[in-house]
Design a protein around this motif. Structure first.
Motif, PDB file in Angstrom:
ATOM      1  N   LYS A   1       0.841  -1.207   0.000  1.00 28.26           N
ATOM      2  CA  LYS A   1       0.000   0.000   0.000  1.00 28.26           C
ATOM      3  C   LYS A   1       0.869   1.248   0.000  1.00 28.26           C
ATOM      4  O   LYS A   1       1.856   1.318   0.724  1.00 28.26           O
ATOM      5  CB  LYS A   1      -0.903   0.037   1.246  1.00 28.26           C
ATOM      6  CG  LYS A   1      -2.027  -0.992   1.214  1.00 28.26           C
ATOM      7  CD  LYS A   1      -2.988  -0.780   2.352  1.00 28.26           C
ATOM      8  CE  LYS A   1      -3.976  -1.924   2.510  1.00 28.26           C
ATOM      9  NZ  LYS A   1      -4.668  -2.310   1.303  1.00 28.26           N
ATOM     10  N   VAL A   2       0.441   2.226  -0.806  1.00 28.48           N
ATOM     11  CA  VAL A   2       1.114   3.518  -0.837  1.00 28.48           C
ATOM     12  C   VAL A   2       0.057   4.607  -0.669  1.00 28.48           C
ATOM     13  O   VAL A   2      -0.887   4.686  -1.465  1.00 28.48           O
ATOM     14  CB  VAL A   2       1.862   3.731  -2.174  1.00 28.48           C
ATOM     15  CG1 VAL A   2       2.446   5.138  -2.234  1.00 28.48           C
ATOM     16  CG2 VAL A   2       2.959   2.683  -2.359  1.00 28.48           C
ATOM     17  N   PHE A   3       0.195   5.403   0.369  1.00 33.01           N
ATOM     18  CA  PHE A   3      -0.723   6.515   0.607  1.00 33.01           C
ATOM     19  C   PHE A   3      -0.059   7.819   0.179  1.00 33.01           C
ATOM     20  O   PHE A   3       1.081   8.093   0.556  1.00 33.01           O
ATOM     21  CB  PHE A   3      -1.079   6.614   2.093  1.00 33.01           C
ATOM     22  CG  PHE A   3      -1.991   5.527   2.583  1.00 33.01           C
ATOM     23  CD1 PHE A   3      -3.365   5.692   2.564  1.00 33.01           C
ATOM     24  CD2 PHE A   3      -1.465   4.328   3.052  1.00 33.01           C
ATOM     25  CE1 PHE A   3      -4.209   4.686   3.015  1.00 33.01           C
ATOM     26  CE2 PHE A   3      -2.300   3.316   3.499  1.00 33.01           C
ATOM     27  CZ  PHE A   3      -3.673   3.487   3.490  1.00 33.01           C
ATOM     28  N   ILE A   4      -0.786   8.605  -0.596  1.00 29.75           N
ATOM     29  CA  ILE A   4      -0.316   9.928  -1.005  1.00 29.75           C
ATOM     30  C   ILE A   4      -0.629  10.892   0.134  1.00 29.75           C
ATOM     31  O   ILE A   4      -1.797  11.131   0.442  1.00 29.75           O
ATOM     32  CB  ILE A   4      -1.018  10.365  -2.308  1.00 29.75           C
ATOM     33  CG1 ILE A   4      -0.620   9.416  -3.455  1.00 29.75           C
ATOM     34  CG2 ILE A   4      -0.691  11.809  -2.644  1.00 29.75           C
ATOM     35  CD1 ILE A   4      -1.403   9.652  -4.735  1.00 29.75           C
ATOM     36  N   GLY A   5       0.416  11.427   0.785  1.00 29.03           N
ATOM     37  CA  GLY A   5       0.217  12.161   2.028  1.00 29.03           C
ATOM     38  C   GLY A   5       0.501  13.650   1.944  1.00 29.03           C
ATOM     39  O   GLY A   5       1.083  14.155   0.985  1.00 29.03           O
ATOM     40  N   HIS A   6       0.058  14.355   2.984  1.00 31.22           N
ATOM     41  CA  HIS A   6       0.380  15.759   3.234  1.00 31.22           C
ATOM     42  C   HIS A   6       0.111  16.665   2.034  1.00 31.22           C
ATOM     43  O   HIS A   6       0.914  17.515   1.666  1.00 31.22           O
ATOM     44  CB  HIS A   6       1.850  15.900   3.660  1.00 31.22           C
ATOM     45  CG  HIS A   6       2.079  17.061   4.584  1.00 31.22           C
ATOM     46  ND1 HIS A   6       2.057  18.364   4.147  1.00 31.22           N
ATOM     47  CD2 HIS A   6       2.329  17.122   5.910  1.00 31.22           C
ATOM     48  CE1 HIS A   6       2.285  19.174   5.176  1.00 31.22           C
ATOM     49  NE2 HIS A   6       2.446  18.448   6.255  1.00 31.22           N
ATOM     50  N   ARG A   7      -1.053  16.475   1.414  1.00 34.02           N
ATOM     51  CA  ARG A   7      -1.425  17.293   0.250  1.00 34.02           C
ATOM     52  C   ARG A   7      -1.834  18.695   0.711  1.00 34.02           C
ATOM     53  O   ARG A   7      -2.592  18.850   1.651  1.00 34.02           O
ATOM     54  CB  ARG A   7      -2.599  16.601  -0.448  1.00 34.02           C
ATOM     55  CG  ARG A   7      -2.720  16.884  -1.924  1.00 34.02           C
ATOM     56  CD  ARG A   7      -3.838  16.052  -2.542  1.00 34.02           C
ATOM     57  NE  ARG A   7      -5.087  16.234  -1.823  1.00 34.02           N
ATOM     58  CZ  ARG A   7      -5.634  15.313  -1.028  1.00 34.02           C
ATOM     59  NH1 ARG A   7      -5.060  14.140  -0.857  1.00 34.02           N
ATOM     60  NH2 ARG A   7      -6.770  15.557  -0.408  1.00 34.02           N
ATOM     61  N   SER A   8      -1.315  19.701   0.031  1.00 33.38           N
ATOM     62  CA  SER A   8      -1.680  21.085   0.325  1.00 33.38           C
ATOM     63  C   SER A   8      -3.105  21.345  -0.161  1.00 33.38           C
ATOM     64  O   SER A   8      -3.461  20.946  -1.273  1.00 33.38           O
ATOM     65  CB  SER A   8      -0.725  22.039  -0.393  1.00 33.38           C
ATOM     66  OG  SER A   8      -1.276  23.343  -0.451  1.00 33.38           O
ATOM     67  N   HIS A   9      -3.919  22.010   0.664  1.00 33.47           N
ATOM     68  CA  HIS A   9      -5.275  22.309   0.179  1.00 33.47           C
ATOM     69  C   HIS A   9      -5.297  23.583  -0.664  1.00 33.47           C
ATOM     70  O   HIS A   9      -6.305  23.914  -1.250  1.00 33.47           O
ATOM     71  CB  HIS A   9      -6.309  22.337   1.310  1.00 33.47           C
ATOM     72  CG  HIS A   9      -5.967  23.225   2.457  1.00 33.47           C
ATOM     73  ND1 HIS A   9      -5.045  22.872   3.418  1.00 33.47           N
ATOM     74  CD2 HIS A   9      -6.421  24.450   2.811  1.00 33.47           C
ATOM     75  CE1 HIS A   9      -4.949  23.837   4.309  1.00 33.47           C
ATOM     76  NE2 HIS A   9      -5.770  24.814   3.967  1.00 33.47           N
ATOM     77  N   HIS A  10      -4.156  24.289  -0.761  1.00 33.28           N
ATOM     78  CA  HIS A  10      -4.085  25.470  -1.631  1.00 33.28           C
ATOM     79  C   HIS A  10      -3.429  25.164  -2.969  1.00 33.28           C
ATOM     80  O   HIS A  10      -3.791  25.739  -3.993  1.00 33.28           O
ATOM     81  CB  HIS A  10      -3.270  26.590  -0.959  1.00 33.28           C
ATOM     82  CG  HIS A  10      -3.946  27.197   0.221  1.00 33.28           C
ATOM     83  ND1 HIS A  10      -5.068  27.985   0.104  1.00 33.28           N
ATOM     84  CD2 HIS A  10      -3.669  27.108   1.544  1.00 33.28           C
ATOM     85  CE1 HIS A  10      -5.463  28.366   1.305  1.00 33.28           C
ATOM     86  NE2 HIS A  10      -4.634  27.852   2.201  1.00 33.28           N
ATOM     87  N   ASN A  11      -2.439  24.290  -2.950  1.00 28.70           N
ATOM     88  CA  ASN A  11      -1.567  24.122  -4.120  1.00 28.70           C
ATOM     89  C   ASN A  11      -1.603  22.726  -4.706  1.00 28.70           C
ATOM     90  O   ASN A  11      -0.641  22.294  -5.350  1.00 28.70           O
ATOM     91  CB  ASN A  11      -0.121  24.467  -3.729  1.00 28.70           C
ATOM     92  CG  ASN A  11      -0.019  25.869  -3.166  1.00 28.70           C
ATOM     93  OD1 ASN A  11      -0.479  26.822  -3.793  1.00 28.70           O
ATOM     94  ND2 ASN A  11       0.546  26.000  -1.980  1.00 28.70           N
ATOM     95  N   ASN A  12      -2.693  22.016  -4.473  1.00 27.61           N
ATOM     96  CA  ASN A  12      -2.800  20.664  -5.014  1.00 27.61           C
ATOM     97  C   ASN A  12      -4.263  20.258  -5.049  1.00 27.61           C
ATOM     98  O   ASN A  12      -5.103  20.870  -4.407  1.00 27.61           O
ATOM     99  CB  ASN A  12      -2.005  19.675  -4.143  1.00 27.61           C
ATOM    100  CG  ASN A  12      -1.427  18.522  -4.946  1.00 27.61           C
ATOM    101  OD1 ASN A  12      -1.822  18.272  -6.085  1.00 27.61           O
ATOM    102  ND2 ASN A  12      -0.476  17.828  -4.358  1.00 27.61           N
ATOM    103  N   VAL A  13      -4.545  19.221  -5.804  1.00 27.69           N
ATOM    104  CA  VAL A  13      -5.892  18.653  -5.890  1.00 27.69           C
ATOM    105  C   VAL A  13      -5.722  17.145  -5.822  1.00 27.69           C
ATOM    106  O   VAL A  13      -4.800  16.592  -6.437  1.00 27.69           O
ATOM    107  CB  VAL A  13      -6.574  19.023  -7.237  1.00 27.69           C
ATOM    108  CG1 VAL A  13      -7.990  18.489  -7.283  1.00 27.69           C
ATOM    109  CG2 VAL A  13      -6.566  20.534  -7.443  1.00 27.69           C
ATOM    110  N   LYS A  14      -6.595  16.488  -5.058  1.00 26.66           N
ATOM    111  CA  LYS A  14      -6.474  15.040  -4.851  1.00 26.66           C
ATOM    112  C   LYS A  14      -6.338  14.279  -6.168  1.00 26.66           C
ATOM    113  O   LYS A  14      -5.436  13.444  -6.335  1.00 26.66           O
ATOM    114  CB  LYS A  14      -7.701  14.553  -4.080  1.00 26.66           C
ATOM    115  CG  LYS A  14      -7.621  13.101  -3.650  1.00 26.66           C
ATOM    116  CD  LYS A  14      -8.908  12.627  -3.004  1.00 26.66           C
ATOM    117  CE  LYS A  14      -9.046  13.120  -1.586  1.00 26.66           C
ATOM    118  NZ  LYS A  14     -10.185  12.517  -0.868  1.00 26.66           N
TER     119      LYS A  14
END
Length: 270
Positions: free
Chosen positions: A219-232
């Motif tokens: 399993k690989v989780f995409i972590g610590h995404r910025s809510h200003h500078n990224n989109v899921k």
């Protein structure tokens, strides 16, 4: 025969620039890594995976930034059986923001060291981030390993060696470089995020995974995404397509999963 009760159980309770907290459980320990939300929100997230803060006996802190440490003092004071671990520089740096932690609950976990706690070995490694001394962790239990690494401007060959071929990862994909560059952040903050002491972009996160993922990875989780500078969706698509370009069978050999600030990932077993 595999004994189900001896698995490591894990949930990414919250991950993003708005707060970070991960839950790790073995037979002997119930552990939180970081507590970057209010105590109440962490309690709710624990309830959502049918677990209770009353059982947590260890809290590891990666660094003093509030999206990792906000709830540390509150939880320590509310639950006296929790032992809190951080390196000395992190303790010194978060002292003013988290309030008093009872002396009996304060423990030093130096960087670049493996400490054993009953049925789990925890390995700390220093990362390059603009904090007093940020460190993340590799959890080893029963021949399986789980790595969390976010909040770093780059991953050195040394760290890539430590975390290679883990069974599961939470790895930072903080920003999309174009969104960050054209966004409304002031230039000094953009420079900080893009620097070697900032955060990994979607592409940098994917490149790190290309170096790390091995036959054991589930399993690989995409972590610590910025809510200003990224989109899921963008982060997911970028990482998946880069991995596939390097002949990784995403979804077949391992699961690529998104994380959320508001919603805990389903408890899974390693």
């Amino acid at each position: 025969m595999h004994n189900d009760s001896d698995d490591m159980k894990i949930s990414v309770l919250s991950s993003g620039s708005g707060g970070n907290c991960t839950y790790i459980e073995t037979n002997q320990h119930h552990i939180l890594l970081d507590a970057g939300l209010s105590g109440v929100r962490i309690e709710r997230l624990m309830t959502s995976i049918n677990r209770s803060m009353k059982d947590v006996d260890m809290l590891l802190v990666s660094h003093e930034h509030t999206d990792h440490s906000k709830g540390v003092g509150v939880l320590a004071r509310r639950y006296p059986k929790i032992n809190v671990y951080a390196n000395q520089k992190t303790w010194d740096a978060m002292h003013e923001t988290i309030g008093e932690v009872p002396l009996a609950q304060k423990n030093i976990f130096p960087a670049n060291m493996t400490m054993s706690f009953g049925d789990i070995d925890i390995e700390s490694f220093a990362v390059s981030h603009d904090a007093a001394q940020a460190q993340f962790y590799n959890f080893h239990h029963n021949g399986k390993s789980f790595v969390v690494v976010t909040d770093t401007g780059y991953l050195s060959d040394h760290i890539l060696g430590i975390i290679r071929n883990a069974n599961a990862y939470v790895l930072e994909c903080n920003h999309d470089v174009e969104m960050l560059r054209s966004g409304e952040y002031p230039w000094p903050l953009k420079q900080r995020i893009l620097s070697d002491e900032g955060h990994l972009s979607n592409e940098e996160g994917a490149n790190s995974l290309i170096e790390c993922i091995g036959n054991n990875t589930e399993k690989v989780f995409i972590g610590h995404r910025s809510h200003h500078n990224n989109v899921k969706e963008l982060a997911h698509l970028t990482v998946a397509s880069m991995l596939e370009e390097h002949d990784f069978a995403v979804g077949t050999d391992f699961d690529l999963l998104d994380t959320d600030v508001e919603k805990a990932s389903k408890l899974f077993k390693l």
